[in-house]
Write an enzyme that holds these catalytic residues in place. Sequence first.
Site, PDB file in Angstrom:
ATOM      1  N   ASP A  58      63.138 119.745   4.786  1.00  0.00           N
ATOM      2  CA  ASP A  58      63.951 120.572   4.341  1.00  0.00           C
ATOM      3  C   ASP A  58      63.864 120.892   2.844  1.00  0.00           C
ATOM      4  O   ASP A  58      63.573 119.935   2.047  1.00  0.00           O
ATOM      5  CB  ASP A  58      65.790 120.322   4.533  1.00  0.00           C
ATOM      6  CG  ASP A  58      66.432 121.596   4.049  1.00  0.00           C
ATOM      7  OD1 ASP A  58      66.112 122.659   4.192  1.00  0.00           O
ATOM      8  OD2 ASP A  58      67.591 121.139   3.644  1.00  0.00           O
ATOM      9  N   GLU A 163      60.412 124.900   7.385  1.00  0.00           N
ATOM     10  CA  GLU A 163      60.886 126.379   7.652  1.00  0.00           C
ATOM     11  C   GLU A 163      60.121 127.408   6.960  1.00  0.00           C
ATOM     12  O   GLU A 163      59.383 127.287   6.047  1.00  0.00           O
ATOM     13  CB  GLU A 163      62.097 126.310   6.977  1.00  0.00           C
ATOM     14  CG  GLU A 163      63.465 125.245   7.501  1.00  0.00           C
ATOM     15  CD  GLU A 163      64.506 125.345   6.669  1.00  0.00           C
ATOM     16  OE1 GLU A 163      65.675 125.705   7.288  1.00  0.00           O
ATOM     17  OE2 GLU A 163      64.683 125.176   5.289  1.00  0.00           O
ATOM     18  N   CYS A 218      75.258 116.464  18.328  1.00  0.00           N
ATOM     19  CA  CYS A 218      75.588 117.084  19.489  1.00  0.00           C
ATOM     20  C   CYS A 218      75.375 118.552  19.564  1.00  0.00           C
ATOM     21  O   CYS A 218      75.656 119.301  20.700  1.00  0.00           O
ATOM     22  CB  CYS A 218      77.239 117.029  19.546  1.00  0.00           C
ATOM     23  SG  CYS A 218      78.241 117.722  18.273  1.00  0.00           S
ATOM     24  N   ASP A 244      71.564 118.202   3.653  1.00  0.00           N
ATOM     25  CA  ASP A 244      70.194 118.484   3.493  1.00  0.00           C
ATOM     26  C   ASP A 244      69.562 117.689   4.682  1.00  0.00           C
ATOM     27  O   ASP A 244      68.518 118.157   5.318  1.00  0.00           O
ATOM     28  CB  ASP A 244      69.674 117.874   2.255  1.00  0.00           C
ATOM     29  CG  ASP A 244      70.183 118.950   1.088  1.00  0.00           C
ATOM     30  OD1 ASP A 244      70.370 120.191   1.615  1.00  0.00           O
ATOM     31  OD2 ASP A 244      70.451 118.586   0.043  1.00  0.00           O
TER      32      ASP A 244
END
Length: 262
Positions: A58, A163, A218, A244
């Site tokens: 990230d 990304e 989750c 982050d």
Amino acid sequence: FIKLPKLGYLRYRAGRKIVGKIKAVTIRKSSTNKYYAVLSLDCENQAIKGTNKKVGLDVGVSDLVITSDGQKYQTIRFDKLIEYKKHQWEKKLARRRLLAFKDIQKQKKLRLLEHKSLDQYKNYQKAKIMVAKYSEKVANQRKDYLHKITTELVNSYDTIVIEDIKINKLLKKHNLARAIANQSWRELRLMLEYKCAWYGKQLIVIDPYKTSQICSQCGYDDGKHELDVRTWTCPHCHAHHDRDINASKNILNTGLGQTLVR
């Protein structure tokens, strides 16, 4: 020495030994009147021994790169380290350019046959080169820092997931535009792309949709978080997340999911 057509043997300095056969040489002149020889080499396979490790990356403003393993590479504002000196020369450049233009206009009014051009004003040219030198220094420092980070990542991991960030949209946020532009995220991605290709590693690019708001434990969607929210607790599984690091884990999970689908 390096031998160039029509120029013969020229002395040069390099940071490392040249390995492989030289296929082409491009001579480039910088804005600070420095000459660089860019060599294209024919090298053998440079694949690095595998580590069987995978990582999600990230990128941010306060920290440049955050890995899914919890490691953070700090942001260094190289532009602010020499901001004062550069600003002083920028003021001198603007003042000397104005004085040069006034002198040129004065010569034109006197109808002189040969009036000076802007390139003939030595003080203006000196200030112009000094401003270019400070800009070049910042660019070189930033590029060196990015090279060290990307080389370490490629050596440490076999699969890297990042990304696909649309930087043009982020630059419209005027309060963060300068900080975002300083990060050079596009340069970071380009370095990872060609280094992974060189060394036989895999680079996966994913859509950044909701990577910072989904719980990596989750999968619960906690909604959009403002930039000042750096940590949060999932209301479903009660896991406490660093914003982050959680995003980098989601990036890794999404990237690995894409490879399984393929």
